[in-house]
Design a protein around this motif. Structure first.
Motif, PDB file in Angstrom:
ATOM      1  N   LEU A   1       0.855  -1.189   0.000  1.00 20.80           N
ATOM      2  CA  LEU A   1       0.000   0.000   0.000  1.00 20.80           C
ATOM      3  C   LEU A   1       0.888   1.236   0.000  1.00 20.80           C
ATOM      4  CD1 LEU A   1      -2.637  -1.060   2.705  1.00 20.80           C
ATOM      5  CD2 LEU A   1      -2.803  -1.309   0.219  1.00 20.80           C
ATOM      6  N   ASP A   2       0.906   1.964  -1.125  1.00 21.86           N
ATOM      7  CA  ASP A   2       1.781   3.125  -1.295  1.00 21.86           C
ATOM      8  C   ASP A   2       0.982   4.398  -1.042  1.00 21.86           C
ATOM      9  OD1 ASP A   2       3.688   4.964  -1.934  1.00 21.86           O
ATOM     10  OD2 ASP A   2       4.032   4.275  -3.976  1.00 21.86           O
ATOM     11  N   GLU A   3       1.106   4.922   0.177  1.00 17.32           N
ATOM     12  CA  GLU A   3       0.433   6.149   0.606  1.00 17.32           C
ATOM     13  C   GLU A   3      -1.062   6.135   0.267  1.00 17.32           C
ATOM     14  OE1 GLU A   3       2.387   9.880   0.106  1.00 17.32           O
ATOM     15  OE2 GLU A   3       4.332   8.939  -0.214  1.00 17.32           O
ATOM     16  N   PRO A   4      -1.778   5.136   0.733  1.00 21.42           N
ATOM     17  CA  PRO A   4      -3.207   5.035   0.385  1.00 21.42           C
ATOM     18  C   PRO A   4      -4.062   6.153   0.959  1.00 21.42           C
ATOM     19  CG  PRO A   4      -2.653   3.485   2.128  1.00 21.42           C
ATOM     20  CD  PRO A   4      -1.355   4.064   1.646  1.00 21.42           C
ATOM     21  N   ALA A   5      -3.598   6.833   2.021  1.00 24.03           N
ATOM     22  CA  ALA A   5      -4.398   7.892   2.641  1.00 24.03           C
ATOM     23  C   ALA A   5      -4.110   9.267   2.063  1.00 24.03           C
ATOM     24  CB  ALA A   5      -4.145   7.911   4.153  1.00 24.03           C
ATOM     25  N   SER A   6      -3.231   9.344   1.060  1.00 22.20           N
ATOM     26  CA  SER A   6      -2.861  10.639   0.477  1.00 22.20           C
ATOM     27  C   SER A   6      -4.084  11.345  -0.097  1.00 22.20           C
ATOM     28  CB  SER A   6      -1.817  10.428  -0.623  1.00 22.20           C
ATOM     29  OG  SER A   6      -1.515  11.635  -1.264  1.00 22.20           O
ATOM     30  N   GLY A   7      -4.295  12.598   0.322  1.00 21.64           N
ATOM     31  CA  GLY A   7      -5.380  13.416  -0.206  1.00 21.64           C
ATOM     32  C   GLY A   7      -6.739  13.177   0.412  1.00 21.64           C
ATOM     33  N   LEU A   8      -6.846  12.256   1.360  1.00 26.04           N
ATOM     34  CA  LEU A   8      -8.140  11.948   1.963  1.00 26.04           C
ATOM     35  C   LEU A   8      -8.477  12.911   3.091  1.00 26.04           C
ATOM     36  CD1 LEU A   8      -8.123   8.040   2.210  1.00 26.04           C
ATOM     37  CD2 LEU A   8      -8.842   9.504   0.303  1.00 26.04           C
ATOM     38  N   ARG A   9      -9.784  13.141   3.287  1.00 26.24           N
ATOM     39  CA  ARG A   9     -10.250  13.914   4.437  1.00 26.24           C
ATOM     40  C   ARG A   9     -10.061  13.083   5.704  1.00 26.24           C
ATOM     41  NH1 ARG A   9     -14.880  13.966   1.209  1.00 26.24           N
ATOM     42  NH2 ARG A   9     -15.892  12.771   2.860  1.00 26.24           N
ATOM     43  N   ALA A  10     -10.191  13.757   6.846  1.00 22.21           N
ATOM     44  CA  ALA A  10      -9.956  13.086   8.124  1.00 22.21           C
ATOM     45  C   ALA A  10     -10.877  11.884   8.304  1.00 22.21           C
ATOM     46  CB  ALA A  10     -10.132  14.070   9.274  1.00 22.21           C
ATOM     47  N   ASP A  11     -12.168  12.032   7.949  1.00 28.57           N
ATOM     48  CA  ASP A  11     -13.093  10.911   8.131  1.00 28.57           C
ATOM     49  C   ASP A  11     -12.773   9.770   7.168  1.00 28.57           C
ATOM     50  OD1 ASP A  11     -13.896  12.554   5.980  1.00 28.57           O
ATOM     51  OD2 ASP A  11     -15.974  11.881   6.115  1.00 28.57           O
ATOM     52  N   GLU A  12     -12.328  10.112   5.942  1.00 23.49           N
ATOM     53  CA  GLU A  12     -11.951   9.081   4.987  1.00 23.49           C
ATOM     54  C   GLU A  12     -10.693   8.341   5.450  1.00 23.49           C
ATOM     55  OE1 GLU A  12     -13.565  10.939   0.760  1.00 23.49           O
ATOM     56  OE2 GLU A  12     -11.644  11.635   1.580  1.00 23.49           O
ATOM     57  N   ARG A  13      -9.764   9.083   6.050  1.00 22.49           N
ATOM     58  CA  ARG A  13      -8.551   8.453   6.578  1.00 22.49           C
ATOM     59  C   ARG A  13      -8.900   7.477   7.691  1.00 22.49           C
ATOM     60  NH1 ARG A  13      -4.012  11.548   4.981  1.00 22.49           N
ATOM     61  NH2 ARG A  13      -2.712  10.722   6.640  1.00 22.49           N
ATOM     62  N   ASP A  14      -9.835   7.879   8.550  1.00 19.05           N
ATOM     63  CA  ASP A  14     -10.253   6.998   9.645  1.00 19.05           C
ATOM     64  C   ASP A  14     -10.878   5.716   9.096  1.00 19.05           C
ATOM     65  OD1 ASP A  14      -9.359   8.800  11.514  1.00 19.05           O
ATOM     66  OD2 ASP A  14     -11.334   9.685  11.888  1.00 19.05           O
ATOM     67  N   ASP A  15     -11.722   5.859   8.047  1.00 21.03           N
ATOM     68  CA  ASP A  15     -12.348   4.680   7.443  1.00 21.03           C
ATOM     69  C   ASP A  15     -11.302   3.761   6.835  1.00 21.03           C
ATOM     70  OD1 ASP A  15     -14.848   5.573   8.143  1.00 21.03           O
ATOM     71  OD2 ASP A  15     -15.335   6.403   6.169  1.00 21.03           O
ATOM     72  N   LEU A  16     -10.325   4.363   6.143  1.00 25.87           N
ATOM     73  CA  LEU A  16      -9.278   3.555   5.517  1.00 25.87           C
ATOM     74  C   LEU A  16      -8.431   2.866   6.569  1.00 25.87           C
ATOM     75  CD1 LEU A  16      -7.843   2.709   2.885  1.00 25.87           C
ATOM     76  CD2 LEU A  16      -6.362   4.712   3.183  1.00 25.87           C
ATOM     77  N   ARG A  17      -8.121   3.562   7.657  1.00 27.59           N
ATOM     78  CA  ARG A  17      -7.358   2.947   8.744  1.00 27.59           C
ATOM     79  C   ARG A  17      -8.092   1.722   9.274  1.00 27.59           C
ATOM     80  NH1 ARG A  17      -7.504   6.921  12.068  1.00 27.59           N
ATOM     81  NH2 ARG A  17      -5.571   7.926  11.372  1.00 27.59           N
ATOM     82  N   GLY A  18      -9.406   1.839   9.424  1.00 31.37           N
ATOM     83  CA  GLY A  18     -10.195   0.704   9.888  1.00 31.37           C
ATOM     84  C   GLY A  18     -10.155  -0.467   8.920  1.00 31.37           C
ATOM     85  N   LEU A  19     -10.193  -0.174   7.611  1.00 32.45           N
ATOM     86  CA  LEU A  19     -10.130  -1.240   6.614  1.00 32.45           C
ATOM     87  C   LEU A  19      -8.783  -1.946   6.667  1.00 32.45           C
ATOM     88  CD1 LEU A  19     -11.078  -2.820   4.137  1.00 32.45           C
ATOM     89  CD2 LEU A  19     -10.321  -0.897   2.710  1.00 32.45           C
ATOM     90  N   ILE A  20      -7.698  -1.185   6.752  1.00 31.43           N
ATOM     91  CA  ILE A  20      -6.366  -1.798   6.806  1.00 31.43           C
ATOM     92  C   ILE A  20      -6.227  -2.659   8.051  1.00 31.43           C
ATOM     93  CG2 ILE A  20      -3.894  -1.307   7.008  1.00 31.43           C
ATOM     94  CD1 ILE A  20      -4.423   1.240   5.359  1.00 31.43           C
ATOM     95  N   ARG A  21      -6.772  -2.182   9.158  1.00 30.16           N
ATOM     96  CA  ARG A  21      -6.715  -2.975  10.389  1.00 30.16           C
ATOM     97  C   ARG A  21      -7.491  -4.286  10.230  1.00 30.16           C
ATOM     98  NH1 ARG A  21      -7.930   0.759  13.797  1.00 30.16           N
ATOM     99  NH2 ARG A  21      -5.833   1.107  14.632  1.00 30.16           N
ATOM    100  N   GLU A  22      -8.651  -4.231   9.566  1.00 27.88           N
ATOM    101  CA  GLU A  22      -9.436  -5.442   9.343  1.00 27.88           C
ATOM    102  C   GLU A  22      -8.679  -6.443   8.471  1.00 27.88           C
ATOM    103  OE1 GLU A  22     -13.118  -4.261   7.629  1.00 27.88           O
ATOM    104  OE2 GLU A  22     -13.775  -3.129   9.391  1.00 27.88           O
ATOM    105  N   LEU A  23      -8.030  -5.961   7.412  1.00 28.46           N
ATOM    106  CA  LEU A  23      -7.255  -6.848   6.546  1.00 28.46           C
ATOM    107  C   LEU A  23      -6.110  -7.501   7.317  1.00 28.46           C
ATOM    108  CD1 LEU A  23      -7.059  -4.664   3.299  1.00 28.46           C
ATOM    109  CD2 LEU A  23      -8.533  -6.645   3.720  1.00 28.46           C
ATOM    110  N   HIS A  24      -5.463  -6.715   8.160  1.00 26.75           N
ATOM    111  CA  HIS A  24      -4.384  -7.241   8.994  1.00 26.75           C
ATOM    112  C   HIS A  24      -4.918  -8.296   9.960  1.00 26.75           C
ATOM    113  CE1 HIS A  24      -1.304  -6.435  12.399  1.00 26.75           C
ATOM    114  NE2 HIS A  24      -0.871  -7.389  11.621  1.00 26.75           N
TER     115      HIS A  24
END
Length: 269
Positions: free
Chosen positions: A189-212
């Protein structure tokens, strides 16, 4: 007895996971990566951080095959892959989500995701032209895998819509889903949160944690150091193309070389 090729022999105690040994790449006379070595265990989430120009994206290019190493070895589950082109590494299980949204316009969300599964198909152009039984079977499997990946990232309800209709945060989820259809053994994952709003970053963080949590082996490049330290089991730190630290998030926070790289040498005094 035939002479054994030592370079191709699986390294001791590293028969599983991703192993980088002595990776180097120069552009002109400047090293983008120099003698990078570390191992990622199966199921591990390894963060990769460093200041701008540290060589992080080049390292991902070396692993995925989009950049050729001039020195060093890459092994996946004990087998060398550094001599393989990108499409063959993808078949071996290396999937990458590049920085920035890369969509296929004019295609639905489901069709965009299904593209990722074609990396592991075996039928050729002739099979497709005559719609052979193997081709039809693979197409059914690809659609099922794409639907499963969309459900996994929370985009099942968007399957039939045009991909360009997705907000940026959902586009990143689409990219992850596309990578998942290749059934990766290692997900980059190469900078997947680049350009995202704070709420979008939080959602993406949750997805990455679930995959892990599901056991996916992940390498994550991200400028948001707080995000990386919250997610990663271990963190590799690059500076000027070199690996300057590799340890747990707590070890990295206290490492004088890391503090100096980010804040200047006086901060580490």
């Amino acid at each position: 007895m035939a002479h054994e090729d030592v370079e191709n022999r699986p390294a001791e105690n590293s028969s599983a996971g991703l192993e980088l040994a002595g990776l180097s790449r120069r552009f002109g006379g400047v090293y983008a990566n120099r003698d990078i070595s570390f191992r990622v265990a199966p199921g591990e989430l390894r963060g990769v951080i460093g200041p701008n120009g540290a060589g992080k994206s080049t390292l991902f290019g070396l692993i995925s095959g989009h950049v050729r190493a001039q020195e060093g070895v890459i092994r996946l589950d004990g087998q060398r892959i550094d001599r393989l082109p990108p499409h063959r590494r993808a078949r071996r299980g290396v999937a990458i989500v590049f920085q920035g949204a890369r969509l296929f316009p004019g295609m639905t969300v489901l069709e965009n995701v299904a593209v990722g599964a074609h990396a592991r198909t075996r039928s050729g152009a002739l099979d497709a032209a005559v719609r052979s039984p193997r081709h039809r079977r693979e197409e059914r499997e690809i659609r099922a895998d794409a639907e499963e990946a969309l459900a996994r990232v929370g985009l099942a309800d968007w399957a039939g819509r045009g991909a360009e209709q997705l907000p940026l945060g959902q586009q990143r989820r689409l990219q992850v889903a596309r990578a998942l259809t290749a059934r990766p053994r290692v997900l980059l994952l190469d900078e997947p949160a680049s350009g995202l709003r704070a709420d979008e970053r939080d959602d993406l963080r949750g997805l990455i944690r679930e995959l892990h949590d599901d056991g996916t082996t992940i390498l994550l490049i991200e400028h948001d150091v707080a995000m990386v330290t919250a997610l990663a089991d271990r963190i590799a730190v690059l500076d000027l193309g070199r690996l300057i630290a590799d340890g747990t998030p707590e070890e990295i926070r206290r490492d004088p070389a890391v503090i100096a790289a980010y804040l200047g040498s006086e901060a580490a005094a």
